[in-house]
Design an enzyme around this catalytic site. Structure first.
Site, PDB file in Angstrom:
ATOM      1  N   CYS A 161      -7.476  -5.328  -4.587  1.00  0.00           N
ATOM      2  CA  CYS A 161      -8.813  -5.915  -4.685  1.00  0.00           C
ATOM      3  C   CYS A 161      -8.811  -7.203  -5.492  1.00  0.00           C
ATOM      4  O   CYS A 161      -8.029  -7.357  -6.430  1.00  0.00           O
ATOM      5  CB  CYS A 161      -9.767  -4.936  -5.346  1.00  0.00           C
ATOM      6  SG  CYS A 161      -9.860  -3.350  -4.523  1.00  0.00           S
ATOM      7  N   GLU A 169      17.382  -4.333  -1.265  1.00  0.00           N
ATOM      8  CA  GLU A 169      16.397  -5.397  -1.045  1.00  0.00           C
ATOM      9  C   GLU A 169      16.324  -5.761   0.449  1.00  0.00           C
ATOM     10  O   GLU A 169      15.233  -5.984   0.986  1.00  0.00           O
ATOM     11  CB  GLU A 169      16.759  -6.623  -1.904  1.00  0.00           C
ATOM     12  CG  GLU A 169      15.879  -7.833  -1.748  1.00  0.00           C
ATOM     13  CD  GLU A 169      14.421  -7.620  -2.137  1.00  0.00           C
ATOM     14  OE1 GLU A 169      14.071  -6.539  -2.649  1.00  0.00           O
ATOM     15  OE2 GLU A 169      13.627  -8.519  -1.872  1.00  0.00           O
ATOM     16  N   LYS A 183      -0.057  -7.714  -2.372  1.00  0.00           N
ATOM     17  CA  LYS A 183       0.828  -8.561  -3.169  1.00  0.00           C
ATOM     18  C   LYS A 183       0.790  -8.142  -4.633  1.00  0.00           C
ATOM     19  O   LYS A 183       1.815  -8.138  -5.311  1.00  0.00           O
ATOM     20  CB  LYS A 183       0.388 -10.023  -3.028  1.00  0.00           C
ATOM     21  CG  LYS A 183       1.290 -11.017  -3.752  1.00  0.00           C
ATOM     22  CD  LYS A 183       2.644 -11.078  -3.084  1.00  0.00           C
ATOM     23  CE  LYS A 183       3.602 -12.031  -3.770  1.00  0.00           C
ATOM     24  NZ  LYS A 183       4.993 -11.777  -3.305  1.00  0.00           N
ATOM     25  N   GLU A 236       9.236  -3.626   5.265  1.00  0.00           N
ATOM     26  CA  GLU A 236       7.860  -4.013   4.936  1.00  0.00           C
ATOM     27  C   GLU A 236       7.272  -5.013   5.926  1.00  0.00           C
ATOM     28  O   GLU A 236       6.069  -4.990   6.157  1.00  0.00           O
ATOM     29  CB  GLU A 236       7.734  -4.509   3.495  1.00  0.00           C
ATOM     30  CG  GLU A 236       8.319  -5.862   3.204  1.00  0.00           C
ATOM     31  CD  GLU A 236       8.153  -6.289   1.745  1.00  0.00           C
ATOM     32  OE1 GLU A 236       7.098  -6.033   1.154  1.00  0.00           O
ATOM     33  OE2 GLU A 236       9.097  -6.888   1.197  1.00  0.00           O
ATOM     34  N   HIS A 241      27.838  11.738   1.605  1.00  0.00           N
ATOM     35  CA  HIS A 241      27.214  12.895   0.963  1.00  0.00           C
ATOM     36  C   HIS A 241      25.903  13.276   1.642  1.00  0.00           C
ATOM     37  O   HIS A 241      25.134  14.046   1.078  1.00  0.00           O
ATOM     38  CB  HIS A 241      26.984  12.600  -0.527  1.00  0.00           C
ATOM     39  CG  HIS A 241      28.260  12.326  -1.271  1.00  0.00           C
ATOM     40  ND1 HIS A 241      29.202  13.305  -1.518  1.00  0.00           N
ATOM     41  CD2 HIS A 241      28.767  11.178  -1.775  1.00  0.00           C
ATOM     42  CE1 HIS A 241      30.227  12.758  -2.162  1.00  0.00           C
ATOM     43  NE2 HIS A 241      29.991  11.474  -2.321  1.00  0.00           N
ATOM     44  N   LYS A 270      12.907  -5.483   2.604  1.00  0.00           N
ATOM     45  CA  LYS A 270      12.349  -6.644   3.313  1.00  0.00           C
ATOM     46  C   LYS A 270      12.111  -6.277   4.776  1.00  0.00           C
ATOM     47  O   LYS A 270      11.061  -6.561   5.322  1.00  0.00           O
ATOM     48  CB  LYS A 270      13.311  -7.842   3.264  1.00  0.00           C
ATOM     49  CG  LYS A 270      13.366  -8.634   1.993  1.00  0.00           C
ATOM     50  CD  LYS A 270      12.266  -9.626   1.795  1.00  0.00           C
ATOM     51  CE  LYS A 270      11.219  -9.148   0.836  1.00  0.00           C
ATOM     52  NZ  LYS A 270      11.497  -8.627  -0.438  1.00  0.00           N
ATOM     53  N   ARG A 273      -3.422 -11.202  -1.940  1.00  0.00           N
ATOM     54  CA  ARG A 273      -3.195  -9.974  -2.703  1.00  0.00           C
ATOM     55  C   ARG A 273      -3.165  -8.745  -1.796  1.00  0.00           C
ATOM     56  O   ARG A 273      -2.673  -7.695  -2.211  1.00  0.00           O
ATOM     57  CB  ARG A 273      -4.311  -9.804  -3.747  1.00  0.00           C
ATOM     58  CG  ARG A 273      -4.239 -10.779  -4.899  1.00  0.00           C
ATOM     59  CD  ARG A 273      -5.519 -10.758  -5.707  1.00  0.00           C
ATOM     60  NE  ARG A 273      -5.779  -9.489  -6.350  1.00  0.00           N
ATOM     61  CZ  ARG A 273      -5.616  -9.243  -7.644  1.00  0.00           C
ATOM     62  NH1 ARG A 273      -5.181 -10.197  -8.431  1.00  0.00           N
ATOM     63  NH2 ARG A 273      -5.883  -8.074  -8.159  1.00  0.00           N
ATOM     64  N   ASN A 279     -12.480  -3.628  -9.381  1.00  0.00           N
ATOM     65  CA  ASN A 279     -11.062  -3.384  -9.060  1.00  0.00           C
ATOM     66  C   ASN A 279     -10.611  -2.192  -9.893  1.00  0.00           C
ATOM     67  O   ASN A 279     -10.977  -2.098 -11.055  1.00  0.00           O
ATOM     68  CB  ASN A 279     -10.191  -4.577  -9.469  1.00  0.00           C
ATOM     69  CG  ASN A 279     -10.444  -5.795  -8.613  1.00  0.00           C
ATOM     70  OD1 ASN A 279     -11.268  -5.775  -7.717  1.00  0.00           O
ATOM     71  ND2 ASN A 279      -9.732  -6.871  -8.914  1.00  0.00           N
ATOM     72  N   GLY A 280      -9.745  -1.348  -9.318  1.00  0.00           N
ATOM     73  CA  GLY A 280      -9.231  -0.207 -10.072  1.00  0.00           C
ATOM     74  C   GLY A 280      -9.745   1.109  -9.517  1.00  0.00           C
ATOM     75  O   GLY A 280     -10.237   1.169  -8.373  1.00  0.00           O
ATOM     76  N   TRP A 321      -9.356  -3.454  -1.236  1.00  0.00           N
ATOM     77  CA  TRP A 321      -8.215  -2.741  -0.661  1.00  0.00           C
ATOM     78  C   TRP A 321      -8.545  -1.260  -0.839  1.00  0.00           C
ATOM     79  O   TRP A 321      -8.611  -0.764  -1.970  1.00  0.00           O
ATOM     80  CB  TRP A 321      -6.943  -3.120  -1.403  1.00  0.00           C
ATOM     81  CG  TRP A 321      -5.662  -2.601  -0.824  1.00  0.00           C
ATOM     82  CD1 TRP A 321      -4.913  -3.170   0.165  1.00  0.00           C
ATOM     83  CD2 TRP A 321      -4.947  -1.438  -1.218  1.00  0.00           C
ATOM     84  NE1 TRP A 321      -3.786  -2.426   0.403  1.00  0.00           N
ATOM     85  CE2 TRP A 321      -3.782  -1.349  -0.433  1.00  0.00           C
ATOM     86  CE3 TRP A 321      -5.179  -0.430  -2.168  1.00  0.00           C
ATOM     87  CZ2 TRP A 321      -2.842  -0.324  -0.554  1.00  0.00           C
ATOM     88  CZ3 TRP A 321      -4.249   0.606  -2.288  1.00  0.00           C
ATOM     89  CH2 TRP A 321      -3.101   0.639  -1.492  1.00  0.00           C
TER      90      TRP A 321
END
Ligand code: AGP
Length: 608
Positions: free
Chosen positions: A2, A481, A603, A488, A504, A485, A27, A103-104, A77
């Protein structure tokens, strides 16, 4: 996640808010809304069109006159309640005269809602936020003072919040407050702005006031007064913003991810130059540095991977035992911390709540805490004893690229300095390591420009649905990483795995059709990687090998061999990350996906 933008005292406040919300889109969000105070009336417009919501809001506001000088805007969001106009912020009270954005998460919203419903309040959304506007409505009945009502509401709330309210009865002001979630205020002579983070106010002001937890801020044209819950005025630290607004614009690029990959040489060069000049932005005392006997790195996602690479340098060059934790897990073990433990929170945004809370936990337990962040004035820099800022410029694409590399070089520079300070790294070695970092941008330029090999891989394998990324040593964070990438932005199932762990368990999944990306770095891990490559090849996987330019063993082993740019050992993991960024990007594009704002992701992750 948010975003909040508030304006007091600016003619055409609506357009300022719409432009600000557009900037906050990066964001991550799914709906948007605005509330304006105009001629004693409260006007509210909301949209829930996913990542088009701000554009839709602008369209919906097209016919409105622009006379309002006070307003609040929000990008939501979804957490509590699905994506709908009814759940979009601002929420209004029963009389439609008071509006709130938030927000929150309000953790006790169920109990509060039940009380408020019993008192006769009518709710129109499924959000946790709406309880606040009804609480404020009740508190205002006391004395009609919006600031005091906000202060009385705060102790009733559990959870994290940045909340802002406007009222038709108080047409010249915004009243806001925060706990955990960030909130900043900026001012010119005639206007006051409110933002959910520093980048929200970029280009409007060159410094911000950071509002403390459980404080209330009242904004009027050109003024802001911060008070505690008892109404006592408190000082708010002023933090300067030195971002260039241009960096947030797309320019000649098709998308921000392409732009930010391309900016990596500059991001590393600027970070190295700045941090060579002055290692810390806020320094640590020399005796504190000398006493450090243990380091714990905490971070999430890509920042965690950067911390993994940094950990190797801290142990090798500074000879200090270094642990690493996923930030959201750190509080669930009883880590042994003391003032001689250095806890490093790594976060490009400086606002990720999991990392922020891990840092607070470490401080409560007596550790010395350092923030590695890309945003001056971010919450983590205020929570830490000292900060090491990266100079990557604002990163807009959800997929982190340039900030990850900048984080690694900052940690490497810290490792060199600690090694020198402790007398375990001699001057010649330190100089050579610093010189390597200064030549890294030129090597990165070559890596960044070498797009074609991974584009070919992506075009051939774009439809593959199952990917494994294998690495050892410093190649492991590169593999993790690379997998992050790819998953996502392309939505392919991708798993990063220590190559030695394959046998394993995960090797049970290797069969024809599965793609294995093997990261071979120079050094002792290479031989073991060859064996792991042979194991997956024997089971029919399609093999993409990322290997040094002079590694002849891999020739003929892989279906595709992509070469990395020659470098020293410290730079090798950074240079190997670049082709994996190209791979993820090219697979996503080949799948017809928009890369900058992948589904479900944000973000800046401000909920736990
Ligand atoms: C990676 O591409 C993501 N953006 C994500 O994993 C990110 O690194 C993570 O959410 C941590 O964010 P931070 O660096 O702002 O703390």
């Amino acid at each position: 996640m948010c975003g909040i933008l508030g304006v007091v005292g600016e003619p055409g406040a609506l357009d300022t808010i719409l432009d600000g919300l557009k900037r906050l889109e990066y964001r991550g969000y799914d709906s948007a809304g605005v509330a304006l105070l105009d001629g004693g009336a409260l006007l509210r417009v909301r949209t829930a069109d996913g990542t088009r919501s701000v554009d839709a809001l602008r369209d919906a506001c097209a016919g409105l006159n622009r006379s309002a000088t006070v307003g609040i805007g929000h990008t939501r969001w979804a957490t509590h309640g699905g994506v709908s106009v009814a759940n979009a912020h601002p929420h209004v009270d029963c009389g439609d005269g008071l509006a709130v954005i938030h927000n929150g998460i309000i953790e006790n919203h169920d109990l509060l809602r039940a009380d408020l419903v019993a008192k006769g309040h009518v709710f129109t959304s499924s959000t946790d936020t709406e309880v606040m506007v009804h609480l404020l409505e009740d508190e205002l009945k006391c004395d009609g003072d919006l600031r005091a009502a906000m202060a009385r509401m705060l102790p009733q709330l559990r959870g994290a919040f940045a909340v802002a309210a406007v009222s038709a009865a108080h047409p010249d002001r915004i009243v806001a407050a925060r706990r955990v979630s960030p909130l900043v205020v900026g001012m010119t002579d005639t206007v006051a702005y409110l933002g959910s983070d520093v980048p929200a106010l970029m280009g409007r002001v060159d410094s911000v006031l950071a509002v403390d937890e459980d404080c209330v801020v009242e904004l009027t044209p050109g003024h802001a007064v911060v008070t505690d819950v008892h109404g006592v005025v408190v000082d708010a630290p002023v933090v300067s913003i030195d971002f260039d607004v241009e960096v947030a614009d797309l320019g000649r690029y098709a998308d921000f991810m392409t732009k930010e990959i391309d900016e990596q040489p500059a991001a590393v060069a600027d970070t190295v130059a700045e941090r060579l000049e002055n290692l810390f932005d806020q320094p640590l005392d020399a005796d504190v540095v000398a006493a450090i006997d243990k380091i714990v790195l905490v971070g999430c996602g890509s920042s965690y991977h950067a911390a993994m690479v940094g950990r190797v340098a801290l142990e090798s060059w500074a000879k200090i035992p270094a642990e690493i934790d996923i930030a959201s897990e750190f509080r669930y073990r009883d880590a042994i911390l003391s003032p001689t433990t250095l806890v490093i929170g790594v976060s490009q945004s400086g606002e990720t709540i999991d990392t922020l809370e891990a840092m607070k936990h470490a401080r409560r337990k007596g550790a010395t805490v350092v923030a590695v962040s890309n945003i001056p004035g971010a919450s983590m820099t205020r929570e830490a004893n000292a900060s090491l800022l990266t100079k990557a410029g604002l990163e807009v694409s959800v997929a982190s690229t340039k900030t990850v590399l900048a984080q690694v070089v900052v940690l490497q520079l810290l490792a060199i300095s600690l090694g020198e300070a402790r007398g375990v790294l001699d001057a010649a070695a330190a100089t050579a390591l610093r010189a390597d970092l200064q030549t890294l941008p030129a090597a990165l330029r070559i890596a960044v420009d070498d797009v074609a090999p991974m584009k070919d891989v992506a075009n051939a394998l774009a439809t593959a649905s199952s990917w494994f990324f294998l690495g050892r040593g410093s190649g492991l964070p590169v593999a993790l990483e690379g997998a992050l990438k790819l998953k996502e932005i392309s939505y392919a199932r991708a798993e990063g795995c220590p190559a030695g762990e394959l046998k394993h368990g995960p090797i049970a999944l290797i069969e024809p059709g599965v793609v294995v990306v093997a990261i071979v770095l120079p050094g002792p891990s290479a031989e073991k990687m060859y064996s792991n490559i042979a194991e997956v090849k024997a089971r029919g996987a399609t093999l993409v090998i990322v290997a040094p330019h002079d590694d002849h063993v891999v020739e003929g082993l892989g279906d595709f061999v992509v070469r990395t740019v020659p470098s020293g050992d410290a730079a090798a993991p950074l240079l190997a990350m670049v082709p994996l960024q190209h791979l993820a990007y090219a697979v996503a594009r080949a799948r017809g996906l928009e890369v900058d704002r992948p589904r479900n992701l944000a973000k800046t992750v401000t909920v736990e």
